[in-house]
Motif scaffolding. Structure first.
Motif, PDB file in Angstrom:
ATOM      1  N   GLU A  25       0.710  -1.138  -0.022  1.00 37.02           N
ATOM      2  CA  GLU A  25       0.051  -0.086  -0.046  1.00 37.02           C
ATOM      3  C   GLU A  25       0.971   1.267  -0.013  1.00 37.02           C
ATOM      4  O   GLU A  25       0.543   2.117  -0.729  1.00 37.02           O
ATOM      5  CB  GLU A  25      -0.851   0.058   1.139  1.00 37.02           C
ATOM      6  CG  GLU A  25      -1.789   1.345   1.189  1.00 37.02           C
ATOM      7  CD  GLU A  25      -3.024   1.293   2.188  1.00 37.02           C
ATOM      8  OE1 GLU A  25      -3.723   2.229   2.711  1.00 37.02           O
ATOM      9  OE2 GLU A  25      -3.221   0.027   2.719  1.00 37.02           O
ATOM     10  N   ALA A  26       1.970   1.208   0.582  1.00 37.63           N
ATOM     11  CA  ALA A  26       2.759   2.283   0.806  1.00 37.63           C
ATOM     12  C   ALA A  26       3.650   2.787  -0.498  1.00 37.63           C
ATOM     13  O   ALA A  26       3.661   3.907  -1.096  1.00 37.63           O
ATOM     14  CB  ALA A  26       3.968   2.222   1.696  1.00 37.63           C
ATOM     15  N   ALA A  27       3.851   1.520  -1.241  1.00 37.29           N
ATOM     16  CA  ALA A  27       4.357   1.839  -2.657  1.00 37.29           C
ATOM     17  C   ALA A  27       3.459   2.495  -3.600  1.00 37.29           C
ATOM     18  O   ALA A  27       3.853   3.214  -4.231  1.00 37.29           O
ATOM     19  CB  ALA A  27       4.872   0.314  -3.040  1.00 37.29           C
ATOM     20  N   ILE A  28       2.364   1.812  -3.459  1.00 38.88           N
ATOM     21  CA  ILE A  28       1.269   2.291  -4.547  1.00 38.88           C
ATOM     22  C   ILE A  28       0.748   3.677  -4.349  1.00 38.88           C
ATOM     23  O   ILE A  28       0.861   4.600  -5.088  1.00 38.88           O
ATOM     24  CB  ILE A  28       0.065   1.169  -4.629  1.00 38.88           C
ATOM     25  CG1 ILE A  28       0.617   0.016  -5.300  1.00 38.88           C
ATOM     26  CG2 ILE A  28      -1.179   1.980  -5.383  1.00 38.88           C
ATOM     27  CD1 ILE A  28      -0.397  -1.245  -5.226  1.00 38.88           C
ATOM     28  N   ALA A  29       0.427   3.953  -2.984  1.00 38.57           N
ATOM     29  CA  ALA A  29      -0.101   5.357  -2.428  1.00 38.57           C
ATOM     30  C   ALA A  29       0.789   6.461  -2.711  1.00 38.57           C
ATOM     31  O   ALA A  29       0.604   7.543  -2.839  1.00 38.57           O
ATOM     32  CB  ALA A  29      -0.634   5.329  -1.028  1.00 38.57           C
ATOM     33  N   SER A  30       2.364   6.037  -2.531  1.00 36.01           N
ATOM     34  CA  SER A  30       3.475   6.933  -2.507  1.00 36.01           C
ATOM     35  C   SER A  30       3.750   7.422  -4.170  1.00 36.01           C
ATOM     36  O   SER A  30       4.334   8.292  -4.199  1.00 36.01           O
ATOM     37  CB  SER A  30       4.265   6.452  -1.598  1.00 36.01           C
ATOM     38  OG  SER A  30       3.993   6.343  -0.446  1.00 36.01           O
ATOM     39  N   THR A  31       3.568   6.298  -5.027  1.00 35.32           N
ATOM     40  CA  THR A  31       4.008   6.408  -6.324  1.00 35.32           C
ATOM     41  C   THR A  31       3.055   6.802  -7.103  1.00 35.32           C
ATOM     42  O   THR A  31       3.499   7.805  -8.385  1.00 35.32           O
ATOM     43  CB  THR A  31       4.486   4.963  -6.665  1.00 35.32           C
ATOM     44  OG1 THR A  31       5.468   4.489  -5.788  1.00 35.32           O
ATOM     45  CG2 THR A  31       5.313   5.223  -8.120  1.00 35.32           C
ATOM     46  N   PHE A  32       1.725   6.911  -7.068  1.00 32.86           N
ATOM     47  CA  PHE A  32       0.856   7.168  -8.118  1.00 32.86           C
ATOM     48  C   PHE A  32      -0.086   8.272  -7.655  1.00 32.86           C
ATOM     49  O   PHE A  32      -0.476   8.072  -6.457  1.00 32.86           O
ATOM     50  CB  PHE A  32       0.222   5.916  -8.591  1.00 32.86           C
ATOM     51  CG  PHE A  32       1.128   4.792  -9.205  1.00 32.86           C
ATOM     52  CD1 PHE A  32       2.036   5.399 -10.200  1.00 32.86           C
ATOM     53  CD2 PHE A  32       1.356   3.442  -8.629  1.00 32.86           C
ATOM     54  CE1 PHE A  32       2.811   4.183 -10.845  1.00 32.86           C
ATOM     55  CE2 PHE A  32       1.897   2.727  -9.237  1.00 32.86           C
ATOM     56  CZ  PHE A  32       2.956   3.075 -10.228  1.00 32.86           C
ATOM     57  N   SER A  33      -0.816   8.970  -8.341  1.00 27.87           N
ATOM     58  CA  SER A  33      -1.982   9.826  -7.938  1.00 27.87           C
ATOM     59  C   SER A  33      -3.154   9.445  -8.665  1.00 27.87           C
ATOM     60  O   SER A  33      -3.273   8.693  -9.589  1.00 27.87           O
ATOM     61  CB  SER A  33      -1.364  11.181  -8.541  1.00 27.87           C
ATOM     62  OG  SER A  33      -0.295  11.686  -8.092  1.00 27.87           O
ATOM     63  N   PRO A  34      -4.022   9.982  -7.981  1.00 24.92           N
ATOM     64  CA  PRO A  34      -5.687   9.484  -8.285  1.00 24.92           C
ATOM     65  C   PRO A  34      -5.911   9.988 -10.096  1.00 24.92           C
ATOM     66  O   PRO A  34      -5.221  11.133 -10.312  1.00 24.92           O
ATOM     67  CB  PRO A  34      -6.437  10.566  -7.457  1.00 24.92           C
ATOM     68  CG  PRO A  34      -5.702  10.825  -6.276  1.00 24.92           C
ATOM     69  CD  PRO A  34      -4.405  10.767  -6.692  1.00 24.92           C
ATOM     70  N   GLY A  35      -6.315   9.176 -10.913  1.00 23.66           N
ATOM     71  CA  GLY A  35      -6.279   9.271 -11.928  1.00 23.66           C
ATOM     72  C   GLY A  35      -5.363   8.808 -13.054  1.00 23.66           C
ATOM     73  O   GLY A  35      -5.514   8.702 -14.124  1.00 23.66           O
ATOM     74  N   ASP A  36      -4.108   8.462 -12.318  1.00 22.82           N
ATOM     75  CA  ASP A  36      -2.903   7.639 -13.181  1.00 22.82           C
ATOM     76  C   ASP A  36      -3.627   6.295 -13.439  1.00 22.82           C
ATOM     77  O   ASP A  36      -4.373   5.876 -13.094  1.00 22.82           O
ATOM     78  CB  ASP A  36      -1.926   7.589 -12.296  1.00 22.82           C
ATOM     79  CG  ASP A  36      -1.132   8.946 -11.857  1.00 22.82           C
ATOM     80  OD1 ASP A  36      -1.292   9.755 -12.758  1.00 22.82           O
ATOM     81  OD2 ASP A  36      -0.130   8.969 -11.338  1.00 22.82           O
ATOM     82  N   THR A  37      -3.128   6.045 -14.621  1.00 25.57           N
ATOM     83  CA  THR A  37      -3.466   4.523 -15.284  1.00 25.57           C
ATOM     84  C   THR A  37      -2.256   3.649 -15.183  1.00 25.57           C
ATOM     85  O   THR A  37      -1.348   3.851 -15.285  1.00 25.57           O
ATOM     86  CB  THR A  37      -3.690   4.745 -16.720  1.00 25.57           C
ATOM     87  OG1 THR A  37      -4.915   5.575 -16.803  1.00 25.57           O
ATOM     88  CG2 THR A  37      -4.264   3.207 -17.085  1.00 25.57           C
ATOM     89  N   VAL A  38      -2.355   2.528 -14.411  1.00 27.41           N
ATOM     90  CA  VAL A  38      -1.371   1.480 -14.221  1.00 27.41           C
ATOM     91  C   VAL A  38      -1.723   0.144 -14.909  1.00 27.41           C
ATOM     92  O   VAL A  38      -3.130  -0.272 -15.054  1.00 27.41           O
ATOM     93  CB  VAL A  38      -1.025   1.254 -12.872  1.00 27.41           C
ATOM     94  CG1 VAL A  38      -0.567   2.603 -12.208  1.00 27.41           C
ATOM     95  CG2 VAL A  38      -1.935   0.665 -12.042  1.00 27.41           C
ATOM     96  N   LEU A  39      -0.739  -0.673 -15.376  1.00 30.61           N
ATOM     97  CA  LEU A  39      -1.089  -1.932 -15.925  1.00 30.61           C
ATOM     98  C   LEU A  39      -0.593  -3.077 -14.831  1.00 30.61           C
ATOM     99  O   LEU A  39       0.283  -2.881 -14.275  1.00 30.61           O
ATOM    100  CB  LEU A  39      -0.453  -2.297 -17.117  1.00 30.61           C
ATOM    101  CG  LEU A  39      -0.357  -3.667 -17.556  1.00 30.61           C
ATOM    102  CD1 LEU A  39      -1.838  -3.936 -18.160  1.00 30.61           C
ATOM    103  CD2 LEU A  39       0.489  -4.024 -18.812  1.00 30.61           C
ATOM    104  N   ALA A  40      -1.817  -3.790 -14.340  1.00 29.60           N
ATOM    105  CA  ALA A  40      -1.580  -4.887 -13.348  1.00 29.60           C
ATOM    106  C   ALA A  40      -1.466  -6.287 -14.195  1.00 29.60           C
ATOM    107  O   ALA A  40      -2.122  -6.250 -14.925  1.00 29.60           O
ATOM    108  CB  ALA A  40      -2.823  -4.916 -12.307  1.00 29.60           C
ATOM    109  N   ALA A  41      -0.410  -6.879 -13.646  1.00 28.56           N
ATOM    110  CA  ALA A  41      -0.396  -8.537 -14.405  1.00 28.56           C
ATOM    111  C   ALA A  41      -0.560  -9.330 -13.125  1.00 28.56           C
ATOM    112  O   ALA A  41       0.677 -10.039 -13.068  1.00 28.56           O
ATOM    113  CB  ALA A  41       1.018  -8.478 -15.265  1.00 28.56           C
TER     114      ALA A  41
END
Length: 408
Positions: free
Chosen positions: A68-84
């Motif tokens: 959670e710390a990694a995701i919340a600290s790295t991306f902002s609301p509205g960003d798009t990521v690819l999950a695999a």
């Protein structure tokens, strides 16, 4: 007290010396002794991550807190990521990202298979506009007994350029990982898996490139803030009260790991996993993970027809003191999972497999007595270096009489 053999995917069996470290008197977490402890842990963790460039952040949490710390600290609301994702815990990364208002596109993989690097390359190549700000990856997936080849994935994600977050909670330390060389940006692990310490500490390695993005992130966060953790880490502290006793245990576990040697630990986990897979096959369970996708920390086996998985696991726990895990979500009742992590010996593995075999016999599963244990023992003898096979003969292939539960 009755001794249990703990073969779940974590928490794992912790050695007496690591447990004893928790009994040390507490120290001031704002003082020099704690700063020295944190520095020693940092130095011991770096070879496992394969990094000299990244900052290693200590968080008082389970592995999920680190993710959670990694995701919340790295991306902002509205960003798009690819999950695999390749299982339940890959989907947990998706759930965390969505909680923080991040758009997630998913590259699906059939359960039991590792991530198809060609499919990943095609998906990323199609992203001509570079919409993907990040890629969420799983190193080792305990829900399916699958491990991804992070060395093969690395050049594909590097070419795209998106930031990468790797869940290596149950993988780091069991196989070689080269964070700097492979170019991963954030790698997360935890104390209660391969390192065989009690739960309570997650570790996040953060690359210089990731810090540049983190400094611009607008996601609201408080406890799980890597910037704040870095700020205090530079002073030899943590922002919030750390689990000091667990950190004592983690240091002891890391000392044990390095005393044994990384190559020894890689070999041991690989050997145990191979032995369990061979035993499962001999017992008619069948290995759920596909060839080329096998985890070295968790083996998943298919439950034989006519066997109730929950009852089987309960009998193993209550009657024989052996703890395995069942399947999760759509795999519930379909698989059993046996871990290789923790302070367990070859004898413990053989004992657990023998208990599993006895439980299957009570279900009248047509198992040759000793088949599973002998299959595992042959692996141990082979991988120990050329012991004569005649000492451990394969069970006779009999068709006239099958051993049943009445013969135990």
């Amino acid at each position: 007290m009755k001794k249990n053999l703990l073969f779940i995917p974590g928490p794992v069996t912790v050695s007496e010396s690591v447990l004893a470290a928790m009994s040390k008197p507490l120290i001031d977490h704002r003082g020099p002794r704690f700063a020295a402890l944190a520095k020693r842990i940092d130095e011991a963790l770096r070879p496992l991550f394969g990094t000299q460039q990244a900052d290693v952040i200590l968080l008082g949490s389970s592995g999920t807190g680190g993710l959670e710390a990694a995701i919340a600290s790295t991306f902002s609301p509205g960003d798009t990521v690819l999950a695999a994702p390749v299982g339940v815990f890959g989907r947990r990364l998706i759930a965390i990202a969505k909680t923080y208002g991040i758009n997630v596109e998913v590259l699906e993989t059939d359960l039991g298979y590792a991530l198809d690097v060609r499919a990943l390359a095609e998906r990323l190549d199609a992203d001509k506009q570079r919409r993907f700000k990040g890629i969420l990856l799983t190193h080792n997936e305990t829900s399916t007994g699958v491990q991804n080849d992070m060395a093969k994935i690395a050049p594909i994600v590097r070419e795209h350029g998106a930031l990468t977050i790797v869940d290596s909670v149950s993988g780091l330390g069991a196989t070689e990982f080269r964070m700097d060389e492979w170019g991963y940006d954030l790698v997360v692990t935890a104390s209660q898996k391969v390192l065989a310490a009690p739960p309570g500490v997650s570790m996040v390695a953060v690359s210089p490139r990731a810090w540049s993005a983190i400094e611009q992130t607008k996601t609201p966060r408080f406890y799980f803030d890597l910037l704040k953790a870095r700020e205090f880490g530079r002073q030899g502290q943590t922002p919030w009260t750390p689990p000091v006793s667990i950190l004592f245990a983690l240091e002891a576990a890391l000392q044990h790991y390095h005393n044994e040697g990384a190559e020894h630990e890689w070999h041991r986990h690989g050997m145990y996993a191979h032995a369990i897979r061979e035993a499962f096959a001999a017992l008619g369970l069948g290995v759920f993970s596909q060839p080329g996708a096998h985890s070295v920390t968790v083996v998943a086996g298919n439950v034989p027809a006519g066997v109730d998985a929950a009852t089987l696991l309960r009998k193993l726990r209550d009657e024989r003191g052996v703890l395995l895990s069942g399947g999760q979500l759509e795999l519930k009742g379909k698989i059993v999972r046996m871990g290789t992590m923790g302070d367990v010996s070859q004898t413990d593995v053989l004992g657990a497999l023998g208990a599993l075999e006895m439980a299957l016999l009570e279900y009248n599963v047509p198992v040759h007595v000793g088949a599973g244990v002998q299959a595992a023992l042959r692996v141990f003898l082979d991988m120990a270096g050329g012991t004569k096979h005649d000492a451990v003969k394969k069970p006779a292939q009999r068709t006239d009489v099958q051993t049943t539960g009445a013969s135990r």
